[in-house]
Design an enzyme around this catalytic site. Structure first.
Site, PDB file in Angstrom:
ATOM      1  N   GLY A 203       0.827  -1.211   0.000  1.00 56.99           N
ATOM      2  CA  GLY A 203       0.000   0.000   0.000  1.00 56.99           C
ATOM      3  C   GLY A 203       0.857   1.255   0.000  1.00 56.99           C
ATOM      4  O   GLY A 203       2.087   1.197  -0.122  1.00 56.99           O
TER       5      GLY A 203
ATOM      6  N   THR B 230     -10.929  -7.228   8.693  1.00 56.32           N
ATOM      7  CA  THR B 230      -9.505  -6.970   8.470  1.00 56.32           C
ATOM      8  C   THR B 230      -8.866  -6.386   9.719  1.00 56.32           C
ATOM      9  O   THR B 230      -7.799  -6.825  10.161  1.00 56.32           O
ATOM     10  CB  THR B 230      -9.325  -6.012   7.271  1.00 56.32           C
ATOM     11  OG1 THR B 230      -9.752  -6.687   6.089  1.00 56.32           O
ATOM     12  CG2 THR B 230      -7.885  -5.575   7.111  1.00 56.32           C
TER      13      THR B 230
ATOM     14  N   TYR C  87     -14.507   1.140  10.014  1.00 52.89           N
ATOM     15  CA  TYR C  87     -13.090   1.506  10.132  1.00 52.89           C
ATOM     16  C   TYR C  87     -12.778   1.941  11.567  1.00 52.89           C
ATOM     17  O   TYR C  87     -11.868   1.400  12.207  1.00 52.89           O
ATOM     18  CB  TYR C  87     -12.805   2.629   9.143  1.00 52.89           C
ATOM     19  CG  TYR C  87     -11.351   3.052   9.047  1.00 52.89           C
ATOM     20  CD1 TYR C  87     -10.421   2.265   8.386  1.00 52.89           C
ATOM     21  CD2 TYR C  87     -10.930   4.267   9.585  1.00 52.89           C
ATOM     22  CE1 TYR C  87      -9.087   2.673   8.272  1.00 52.89           C
ATOM     23  CE2 TYR C  87      -9.613   4.686   9.473  1.00 52.89           C
ATOM     24  CZ  TYR C  87      -8.693   3.892   8.815  1.00 52.89           C
ATOM     25  OH  TYR C  87      -7.383   4.300   8.705  1.00 52.89           O
TER      26      TYR C  87
HETATM   27  P1  NAD Z   1      -3.525   1.715   1.641  1.00 54.64           P
HETATM   28  O1  NAD Z   1      -4.930   1.362   1.356  1.00 54.64           O
HETATM   29  O2  NAD Z   1      -2.698   2.326   0.584  1.00 54.64           O
HETATM   30  O3  NAD Z   1      -2.723   0.460   2.197  1.00 54.64           O
HETATM   31  C1  NAD Z   1      -3.326  -0.605   2.893  1.00 54.64           C
HETATM   32  C2  NAD Z   1      -2.696  -1.889   2.390  1.00 54.64           C
HETATM   33  O4  NAD Z   1      -3.257  -2.992   3.110  1.00 54.64           O
HETATM   34  C3  NAD Z   1      -2.974  -2.140   0.904  1.00 54.64           C
HETATM   35  O5  NAD Z   1      -1.792  -2.567   0.273  1.00 54.64           O
HETATM   36  C4  NAD Z   1      -4.032  -3.243   0.920  1.00 54.64           C
HETATM   37  O6  NAD Z   1      -4.014  -4.035  -0.254  1.00 54.64           O
HETATM   38  C5  NAD Z   1      -3.645  -3.991   2.177  1.00 54.64           C
HETATM   39  N1  NAD Z   1      -4.769  -4.726   2.778  1.00 54.64           N
HETATM   40  C6  NAD Z   1      -6.028  -4.261   3.005  1.00 54.64           C
HETATM   41  N2  NAD Z   1      -6.771  -5.222   3.563  1.00 54.64           N
HETATM   42  C7  NAD Z   1      -5.976  -6.322   3.690  1.00 54.64           C
HETATM   43  C8  NAD Z   1      -6.183  -7.633   4.171  1.00 54.64           C
HETATM   44  N3  NAD Z   1      -7.374  -8.031   4.644  1.00 54.64           N
HETATM   45  N4  NAD Z   1      -5.133  -8.512   4.141  1.00 54.64           N
HETATM   46  C9  NAD Z   1      -3.936  -8.118   3.641  1.00 54.64           C
HETATM   47  N5  NAD Z   1      -3.688  -6.897   3.159  1.00 54.64           N
HETATM   48  C10 NAD Z   1      -4.697  -6.007   3.189  1.00 54.64           C
HETATM   49  O7  NAD Z   1      -3.558   2.683   2.937  1.00 54.64           O
HETATM   50  P2  NAD Z   1      -2.369   3.442   3.684  1.00 54.64           P
HETATM   51  O8  NAD Z   1      -2.657   4.884   3.649  1.00 54.64           O
HETATM   52  O9  NAD Z   1      -1.055   2.928   3.225  1.00 54.64           O
HETATM   53  O10 NAD Z   1      -2.643   2.949   5.176  1.00 54.64           O
HETATM   54  C11 NAD Z   1      -1.847   1.949   5.799  1.00 54.64           C
HETATM   55  C12 NAD Z   1      -2.314   1.762   7.234  1.00 54.64           C
HETATM   56  O11 NAD Z   1      -2.186   2.996   7.953  1.00 54.64           O
HETATM   57  C13 NAD Z   1      -3.777   1.355   7.346  1.00 54.64           C
HETATM   58  O12 NAD Z   1      -3.898   0.410   8.400  1.00 54.64           O
HETATM   59  C14 NAD Z   1      -4.490   2.633   7.721  1.00 54.64           C
HETATM   60  O13 NAD Z   1      -5.639   2.395   8.482  1.00 54.64           O
HETATM   61  C15 NAD Z   1      -3.421   3.342   8.540  1.00 54.64           C
HETATM   62  N6  NAD Z   1      -3.627   4.811   8.491  1.00 54.64           N
HETATM   63  C16 NAD Z   1      -3.261   5.531   7.392  1.00 54.64           C
HETATM   64  C17 NAD Z   1      -3.471   6.890   7.367  1.00 54.64           C
HETATM   65  C18 NAD Z   1      -3.053   7.751   6.198  1.00 54.64           C
HETATM   66  O14 NAD Z   1      -3.316   8.961   6.213  1.00 54.64           O
HETATM   67  N7  NAD Z   1      -2.391   7.237   5.187  1.00 54.64           N
HETATM   68  C19 NAD Z   1      -4.079   7.539   8.460  1.00 54.64           C
HETATM   69  C20 NAD Z   1      -4.468   6.749   9.545  1.00 54.64           C
HETATM   70  C21 NAD Z   1      -4.209   5.379   9.572  1.00 54.64           C
END
Ligand code: NAD
Ligand code: UDP
Length: 334
Positions: free
Chosen positions: A26, A106, A159
């Site tokens: 991701g 998830t 979420y």
């Molecule tokens: P993203 O959607 O780009 O990345 C999430 C990754 O997890 C993706 O590669 C997806 O394919 C994988 N994924 C989803 N469900 C899955 C499952 N059941 N099994 C295996 N893989 C799975 O999002 P991101 O922005 O990179 O976020 C990464 C983490 O950080 C997440 O947990 C998100 O909740 C947390 N987060 C991100 C932000 C932000 O601003 N980017 C803010 C708060 C929290």
């Protein structure tokens, strides 16, 4: 599926850690994999590719210390690892709301399965929690001691409540099994490797501006967010994982600079020189009105604070999307 150029990938290698990055393909995960490889570690990137893309880790595949496993964290897995980063979860509202039951599974089953893995291998484990645990906050800026204002049955609940339950599981695995846990509450982060169709505000505005399309502000644009550039955030992840065993968090990681969505739209138009017009769309239900992290705890415990100002981070993000859109048929980019 397991891809590795090195058959001995899981064998012990003195001085190096074996680190599992769940959600590694991701946006954030791919940057984290790159940083950990740069530090000399072995990295197993695990992802179900639901919102992640192989394109994000393509440049790492040739590294013999990198492996990719396609797997869904709602199912158990056994891997011999020293550290686990749990980032697996869609983060963009349209993506996590598309299949809300799978999103909750998830967060909850994913946390459970990875915590059980941590118990089995005595691995230290990091949880990517979120500012969404504060919901539509009534305390501003948000401090870790604030319990939040969350709707348990709205469109964001899958979420928010999933992440809150995951935090509870992390704490209970620490209490009951002595697992070394680290919980980061991440605030809005942006940068290269976001998907053009991600749906979050920064990628939407940048892609719309570069394509000369209308910029879609939801509501009147007076709601605020605090935007952290990805490099700053990943530095916070690594510091938190390396912090003393006694420091579990939760700890806020984010940039305290606060902007209205309207200010963000104006900045993107200015930096891209776009002729795009601003249009207003309905504000989604339960959209938080204000968001800004209090990062005193991160400063004190991790010596961490962000350094990249919004304009510099946006310029780098605009360059990324600019070359992505140029190099690909626009219709094909996803
Ligand atoms: P993203 O959607 O780009 O990345 C999430 C990754 O997890 C993706 O590669 C997806 O394919 C994988 N994924 C989803 N469900 C899955 C499952 N059941 N099994 C295996 N893989 C799975 O999002 P991101 O922005 O990179 O976020 C990464 C983490 O950080 C997440 O947990 C998100 O909740 C947390 N987060 C991100 C932000 C932000 O601003 N980017 C803010 C708060 C929290
Ligand atoms: N937003 C917007 N236009 C868009 C996408 C999002 O005005 O095209 C708004 C959204 O309503 C929210 C803020 O921007 O108020 C941040 O949205 P995002 O989905 O990035 O993350 P959130 O913090 O809401 O999870």
């Amino acid at each position: 599926m397991l891809y590795s150029n090195d058959g001995s990938f899981l064998s012990a290698n003195i001085g190096l850690k074996k680190i599992l990055v769940a959600g590694g393909a991701g946006f954030l995960g791919s940057h984290l994999c790159e940083v950990l490889l740069g530090q000399g570690h072995r990295v197993i990137c695990l992802d179900n590719l639901s919102t992640g893309l192989m394109r994000n880790v393509q440049h790492l595949i040739r590294n013999e210390r990198f492996s990719f496993i396609e797997h869904d964290v709602i199912r158990p897995i056994d891997l011999d690892v020293d550290e686990i980063y749990n980032l697996a979860c869609p983060a963009s509202p349209p993506h996590y709301q598309a299949d809300p039951i799978h999103t909750t599974k998830t967060s909850v089953l994913g946390a459970l399965n990875l915590l059980e893995l941590a118990v089995r291998h005595r691995a230290r484990i990091f949880q990517a929690s979120t500012s969404e645990v504060y919901g539509d906050p009534q305390v501003h800026p948000q401090v870790e001691s604030y319990w939040g204002n969350v709707n348990s049955f709205g469109p964001r609940s899958c979420y928010d409540e999933g992440k809150r339950c995951a935090e509870a599981l992390f704490y209970d695995f620490h209490k009951v099994h002595g697992v070394e846990v680290k919980i980061a509450r991440i605030f809005n982060t942006y940068g290269p490797h976001m998907r053009p169709d991600d749906g979050r505000v920064v990628s939407n505005f940048v892609v719309q501006a570069l394509r000369g399309e209308d910029i879609t502000i939801y509501g009147d644009g007076s709601q605020t967010r605090s935007f952290c550039f990805v490099d700053d955030l990943i530095d916070g992840f690594v510091r938190l994982m390396a912090s003393p065993k006694s420091f579990l968090g939760p700890v806020n990681l984010g940039n305290p600079g606060e902007f209205t969505v309207r200010e963000l739209a104006d900045k993107v138009i200015e930096l891209t020189g776009s002729t795009s017009k601003i249009v207003h769309r309905p504000l989604p239900k339960d959209d938080p009105q204000l968001r800004r992290p209090d990062i005193s705890l991160a400063k004190r415990e991790l010596g961490w604070e962000p350094h990249v100002p919004l304009s510099s981070g946006l310029k780098r993000t605009i360059r990324y999307f600019g070359s992505l859109l140029e190099s690909t048929n626009l219709a094909e980019v996803a």
